[in-house]
Design a protein around this motif. Structure first.
Motif, PDB file in Angstrom:
ATOM      1  N   ARG A  39       0.827  -1.207   0.000  1.00 56.13           N
ATOM      2  CA  ARG A  39       0.000   0.000   0.000  1.00 56.13           C
ATOM      3  C   ARG A  39       0.862   1.258   0.000  1.00 56.13           C
ATOM      4  O   ARG A  39       0.585   2.223  -0.707  1.00 56.13           O
ATOM      5  N   ARG A  40       1.942   1.242   0.795  1.00 54.86           N
ATOM      6  CA  ARG A  40       2.846   2.397   0.836  1.00 54.86           C
ATOM      7  C   ARG A  40       3.553   2.574  -0.498  1.00 54.86           C
ATOM      8  O   ARG A  40       3.722   3.705  -0.970  1.00 54.86           O
ATOM      9  N   ARG A  41       3.970   1.477  -1.122  1.00 55.01           N
ATOM     10  CA  ARG A  41       4.603   1.573  -2.443  1.00 55.01           C
ATOM     11  C   ARG A  41       3.633   2.140  -3.465  1.00 55.01           C
ATOM     12  O   ARG A  41       4.002   2.985  -4.282  1.00 55.01           O
ATOM     13  N   PHE A  42       2.403   1.675  -3.438  1.00 53.27           N
ATOM     14  CA  PHE A  42       1.389   2.170  -4.361  1.00 53.27           C
ATOM     15  C   PHE A  42       1.172   3.667  -4.163  1.00 53.27           C
ATOM     16  O   PHE A  42       1.094   4.426  -5.133  1.00 53.27           O
ATOM     17  N   ALA A  43       1.074   4.098  -2.917  1.00 50.90           N
ATOM     18  CA  ALA A  43       0.862   5.517  -2.632  1.00 50.90           C
ATOM     19  C   ALA A  43       2.034   6.356  -3.138  1.00 50.90           C
ATOM     20  O   ALA A  43       1.837   7.463  -3.650  1.00 50.90           O
ATOM     21  N   ARG A  44       3.239   5.836  -3.019  1.00 52.84           N
ATOM     22  CA  ARG A  44       4.403   6.564  -3.513  1.00 52.84           C
ATOM     23  C   ARG A  44       4.383   6.673  -5.029  1.00 52.84           C
ATOM     24  O   ARG A  44       4.711   7.713  -5.587  1.00 52.84           O
ATOM     25  N   VAL A  45       3.987   5.624  -5.719  1.00 50.34           N
ATOM     26  CA  VAL A  45       3.923   5.660  -7.181  1.00 50.34           C
ATOM     27  C   VAL A  45       2.856   6.649  -7.643  1.00 50.34           C
ATOM     28  O   VAL A  45       3.083   7.447  -8.553  1.00 50.34           O
ATOM     29  N   VAL A  46       1.704   6.628  -7.000  1.00 50.85           N
ATOM     30  CA  VAL A  46       0.632   7.543  -7.366  1.00 50.85           C
ATOM     31  C   VAL A  46       1.068   8.994  -7.139  1.00 50.85           C
ATOM     32  O   VAL A  46       0.717   9.888  -7.913  1.00 50.85           O
ATOM     33  N   ALA A  47       1.857   9.236  -6.107  1.00 51.98           N
ATOM     34  CA  ALA A  47       2.325  10.586  -5.800  1.00 51.98           C
ATOM     35  C   ALA A  47       3.491  11.005  -6.685  1.00 51.98           C
ATOM     36  O   ALA A  47       3.948  12.146  -6.600  1.00 51.98           O
ATOM     37  N   GLY A  48       3.997  10.096  -7.508  1.00 52.44           N
ATOM     38  CA  GLY A  48       5.092  10.430  -8.411  1.00 52.44           C
ATOM     39  C   GLY A  48       6.470  10.322  -7.796  1.00 52.44           C
ATOM     40  O   GLY A  48       7.430  10.880  -8.310  1.00 52.44           O
ATOM     41  N   ARG A  49       6.593   9.613  -6.690  1.00 54.49           N
ATOM     42  CA  ARG A  49       7.884   9.424  -6.034  1.00 54.49           C
ATOM     43  C   ARG A  49       8.371   8.013  -6.315  1.00 54.49           C
ATOM     44  O   ARG A  49       7.580   7.118  -6.630  1.00 54.49           O
ATOM     45  N   PRO A  50       9.678   7.761  -6.178  1.00 51.97           N
ATOM     46  CA  PRO A  50      10.177   6.407  -6.404  1.00 51.97           C
ATOM     47  C   PRO A  50       9.613   5.430  -5.377  1.00 51.97           C
ATOM     48  O   PRO A  50       9.501   5.743  -4.195  1.00 51.97           O
ATOM     49  N   ALA A  51       9.269   4.263  -5.835  1.00 46.69           N
ATOM     50  CA  ALA A  51       8.640   3.280  -4.953  1.00 46.69           C
ATOM     51  C   ALA A  51       9.662   2.421  -4.217  1.00 46.69           C
ATOM     52  O   ALA A  51       9.338   1.809  -3.214  1.00 46.69           O
ATOM     53  N   ARG A  52      10.880   2.368  -4.715  1.00 48.11           N
ATOM     54  CA  ARG A  52      11.881   1.512  -4.083  1.00 48.11           C
ATOM     55  C   ARG A  52      13.186   2.269  -3.930  1.00 48.11           C
ATOM     56  O   ARG A  52      13.477   3.190  -4.666  1.00 48.11           O
ATOM     57  N   GLY A  53      13.993   1.827  -2.983  1.00 55.05           N
ATOM     58  CA  GLY A  53      15.332   2.358  -2.821  1.00 55.05           C
ATOM     59  C   GLY A  53      15.429   3.645  -2.031  1.00 55.05           C
ATOM     60  O   GLY A  53      16.490   4.259  -1.998  1.00 55.05           O
ATOM     61  N   THR A  54      14.358   4.079  -1.407  1.00 53.51           N
ATOM     62  CA  THR A  54      14.401   5.360  -0.708  1.00 53.51           C
ATOM     63  C   THR A  54      15.269   5.293   0.546  1.00 53.51           C
ATOM     64  O   THR A  54      15.999   6.238   0.832  1.00 53.51           O
ATOM     65  N   VAL A  55      15.225   4.208   1.259  1.00 53.65           N
ATOM     66  CA  VAL A  55      16.035   4.082   2.475  1.00 53.65           C
ATOM     67  C   VAL A  55      17.506   4.001   2.098  1.00 53.65           C
ATOM     68  O   VAL A  55      18.359   4.665   2.705  1.00 53.65           O
ATOM     69  N   ARG A  56      17.815   3.227   1.084  1.00 49.79           N
ATOM     70  CA  ARG A  56      19.199   3.086   0.652  1.00 49.79           C
ATOM     71  C   ARG A  56      19.742   4.426   0.146  1.00 49.79           C
ATOM     72  O   ARG A  56      20.873   4.803   0.439  1.00 49.79           O
ATOM     73  N   ALA A  57      18.931   5.155  -0.614  1.00 49.64           N
ATOM     74  CA  ALA A  57      19.367   6.456  -1.120  1.00 49.64           C
ATOM     75  C   ALA A  57      19.601   7.443   0.024  1.00 49.64           C
ATOM     76  O   ALA A  57      20.585   8.196   0.013  1.00 49.64           O
ATOM     77  N   ALA A  58      18.718   7.451   1.012  1.00 46.27           N
ATOM     78  CA  ALA A  58      18.890   8.343   2.155  1.00 46.27           C
ATOM     79  C   ALA A  58      20.139   7.981   2.946  1.00 46.27           C
ATOM     80  O   ALA A  58      20.897   8.859   3.381  1.00 46.27           O
ATOM     81  N   LEU A  59      20.380   6.712   3.134  1.00 44.91           N
ATOM     82  CA  LEU A  59      21.581   6.270   3.844  1.00 44.91           C
ATOM     83  C   LEU A  59      22.832   6.659   3.062  1.00 44.91           C
ATOM     84  O   LEU A  59      23.820   7.106   3.648  1.00 44.91           O
ATOM     85  N   HIS A  60      22.794   6.526   1.752  1.00 43.42           N
ATOM     86  CA  HIS A  60      23.932   6.902   0.920  1.00 43.42           C
ATOM     87  C   HIS A  60      24.201   8.408   1.020  1.00 43.42           C
ATOM     88  O   HIS A  60      25.352   8.835   1.141  1.00 43.42           O
ATOM     89  N   ARG A  61      23.140   9.220   0.993  1.00 43.33           N
ATOM     90  CA  ARG A  61      23.308  10.665   1.129  1.00 43.33           C
ATOM     91  C   ARG A  61      23.884  11.028   2.488  1.00 43.33           C
ATOM     92  O   ARG A  61      24.697  11.940   2.611  1.00 43.33           O
ATOM     93  N   TRP A  62      23.497  10.303   3.507  1.00 42.17           N
ATOM     94  CA  TRP A  62      23.976  10.580   4.857  1.00 42.17           C
ATOM     95  C   TRP A  62      25.448  10.173   5.020  1.00 42.17           C
ATOM     96  O   TRP A  62      26.225  10.893   5.640  1.00 42.17           O
ATOM     97  N   LEU A  63      25.815   9.039   4.469  1.00 41.99           N
ATOM     98  CA  LEU A  63      27.190   8.548   4.605  1.00 41.99           C
ATOM     99  C   LEU A  63      28.162   9.237   3.654  1.00 41.99           C
ATOM    100  O   LEU A  63      29.358   9.326   3.947  1.00 41.99           O
ATOM    101  N   HIS A  64      27.673   9.732   2.526  1.00 46.20           N
ATOM    102  CA  HIS A  64      28.522  10.351   1.520  1.00 46.20           C
ATOM    103  C   HIS A  64      27.962  11.731   1.165  1.00 46.20           C
ATOM    104  O   HIS A  64      27.417  11.927   0.086  1.00 46.20           O
TER     105      HIS A  64
END
Length: 67
Positions: A39-64
């Motif tokens: 349901r959360r993935r679906f809501a993200r797709v409908v809102a035009g945001r990426p449905a996967r990889g958000t935690v990994r991307a945030a962690l990457h931005r924080w570490l680098h």
């Protein structure tokens, strides 16, 4: 009274009335978690945001950090 006590009472009542026993506590927990995730993935797709990889991307931005 916790879920196990309620289950025992319900199983006893079902046995006395000849009804099928209820599912054990925790039987459908994984299915509920999967449904919430979907349901959360679906809501993200409908809102035009990426449905996967958000935690990994945030962690990457924080570490680098850029710069």
């Amino acid at each position: 009274m916790n879920a196990l006590h309620q289950y025992v009472f319900d199983a006893y009542r079902a046995a006395r009335l000849g009804e099928p026993t209820p599912p054990e506590p925790g039987t459908h927990d994984l299915a509920v978690l999967r449904a919430v995730r979907d349901r959360r993935r679906f809501a993200r797709v409908v809102a035009g945001r990426p449905a996967r990889g958000t935690v990994r991307a945030a962690l990457h931005r924080w570490l680098h950090p850029a710069g």
